[in-house]
Design an enzyme around this catalytic site. Structure first.
Site, mmCIF file in Angstrom:
data_model
loop_
_atom_site.group_PDB
_atom_site.id
_atom_site.type_symbol
_atom_site.label_atom_id
_atom_site.label_comp_id
_atom_site.label_asym_id
_atom_site.label_seq_id
_atom_site.Cartn_x
_atom_site.Cartn_y
_atom_site.Cartn_z
ATOM 1 N N CYS A 181 0.832 -1.205 0.000
ATOM 2 C CA CYS A 181 0.000 0.000 0.000
ATOM 3 C C CYS A 181 0.866 1.254 0.000
ATOM 4 O O CYS A 181 0.578 2.219 -0.710
ATOM 5 C CB CYS A 181 -0.933 -0.011 1.211
ATOM 6 S SG CYS A 181 -2.066 1.395 1.289
ATOM 7 N N CYS A 238 -6.555 -4.202 6.833
ATOM 8 C CA CYS A 238 -7.738 -3.346 6.803
ATOM 9 C C CYS A 238 -8.846 -3.887 5.917
ATOM 10 O O CYS A 238 -10.022 -3.658 6.181
ATOM 11 C CB CYS A 238 -7.356 -1.937 6.370
ATOM 12 S SG CYS A 238 -6.848 -1.780 4.637
#
Length: 376
Positions: free
Chosen positions: A111, A210
């Site tokens: 990410c 997440c």
């Protein structure tokens, strides 16, 4: 606003605000330092309810609201940017594909590489911003020759340089980490947030992945890849159990193997190898996890690539310790040898090399060589 030092040049800064306390305090510090700060929350899911709810995530509707409230208190403009498609392609799909191939990826590292310091940074620069600010605990050091280096945070207990080891010199030139040079406890960061009137001061830290709503990685992968029963074998190839998908295992795993037959020596068995081709998981004693060397691919350097072999320390996990190594770039691959054997090294993990506190670069582990000294 505090007085700014002589010669200070204010920057246009885009502060990535996850909705947590670290990114909020980082944005507040950047603004207090005199920079022109704009806050942005990244919408990373087309269906935010599918991500974590409450305070455990960084990508929910609640988190975007917390980020907006923090920006209002700081007194900076705030926007929500939709990067859900990029996140799905570059992080979620990569995560699934890596597990399907028998490797163990780090989605937070991906990410940072693909979203926060690629997609976000590119958009920020196109809009005229000078830097992207995040709440990571790491330091960017400006050298006399104008180049920048990435270093560990002043407080090793909170250092996050491992997940930033994918950043290249161009990205470092536009990165800002206001928390990295602060030797302080997390409680003091929370106290600072409270003094600043930020409602996220008492918000718990986010954990786990997440985009896996319930924290059940194996269930998430089973839903995406389907169940595929296969054999669990020992080092001799003898079947000792079955599984419902090799992707549900990681190198070094001890628990959840569901092997009915105990080992001959009565000692625990660990996952030694995962073969997606044969859908086989190999287990064995802890000593068989010892690794002397590895080969890593797709190296990324935080500056110039090293010339010739060198001696470094290496970190293999986000919260792991350091190991002494020698490393050399050979035909585009990083060849690493450990001074002392290490355990539980899995293909797909990132290895990050350090020279003291400086991050030299990172690469993705492709294969390992096991020690045979203690293996019967």
């Amino acid at each position: 606003m505090t007085d700014t030092p002589q010669g200070f040049r204010p920057l246009r800064v885009l502060a990535a605000m996850s909705g947590g306390v670290d990114s909020a305090v980082a944005a507040a510090r950047a603004a207090e330092a005199g920079h022109d700060v704009t806050g942005v929350h990244l919408a990373l899911s087309a269906n935010p309810q599918s991500f974590r709810t409450g305070a455990r995530g960084c990508c929910t509707i609640e988190d975007s609201r917390d980020a907006r409230r923090a920006a209002d208190v700081i007194g900076i403009p705030f926007y929500v940017w939709d990067l859900a498609d990029r996140f799905r392609e570059d992080v979620v799909e990569d995560f699934v594909a890596e597990y399907e191939a028998g490797r163990t990826p780090n989605p937070c590292l991906r990410c940072n590489e693909k979203i926060k310091f690629a997609a976000l940074l590119d958009k920020a620069l196109a809009l005229g911003f000078d830097a992207v600010c995040t709440g990571h605990y790491a330091q960017v050091v400006l050298r006399e020759d104008g180049t920048r280096e990435l270093h560990r945070a002043s407080d090793m207990a909170k250092d996050q340089s491992y997940v930033l080891g994918v950043l290249d010199d161009r990205q470092l030139a536009h990165a800002m980490f206001p928390l990295g040079d602060t030797v302080t406890t997390k409680e003091e960061i929370r106290a600072e947030a409270e003094r600043r009137g930020l409602a996220v001061a008492k918000k718990p830290d986010s954990h786990d992945i997440c985009f896996i709503a319930d924290g059940d990685t194996q269930g998430f992968l089973a839903n995406r890849l389907g169940k595929a029963e296969g054999d669990i074998v020992d080092e001799s190839g003898t079947k000792v159990g079955t599984h419902e998908g090799a992707y549900g295992f990681t190198i070094g795993q001890r628990k959840g193997l569901r092997i009915g037959t105990p080992a001959p020596d009565g000692k625990p068995r660990y996952v030694l190898d995962i073969s997606p081709v044969t859908n086989t998981v190999t287990v064995g004693p802890a000593a068989s996890l010892d690794v002397d060397a590895l080969t890593a691919v797709k190296p990324r350097w935080c500056g110039a690539a090293p010339a010739g072999p060198g001696t470094y320390t290496a970190q293999l996990r986000a919260h792991g310790g350091e190991s002494e190594v020698t490393a050399e770039l050979v035909d585009g691959e990083l060849r690493v040898r450990f001074t002392e054997p290490v355990r539980g090294v899995a293909p797909g993990q990132a290895i990050v090399l350090y020279d003291g506190t400086r991050v030299v670069g990172s690469a993705t582990i492709a294969s390992t060589a096991r020690s045979t000294a203690d293996v019967a």
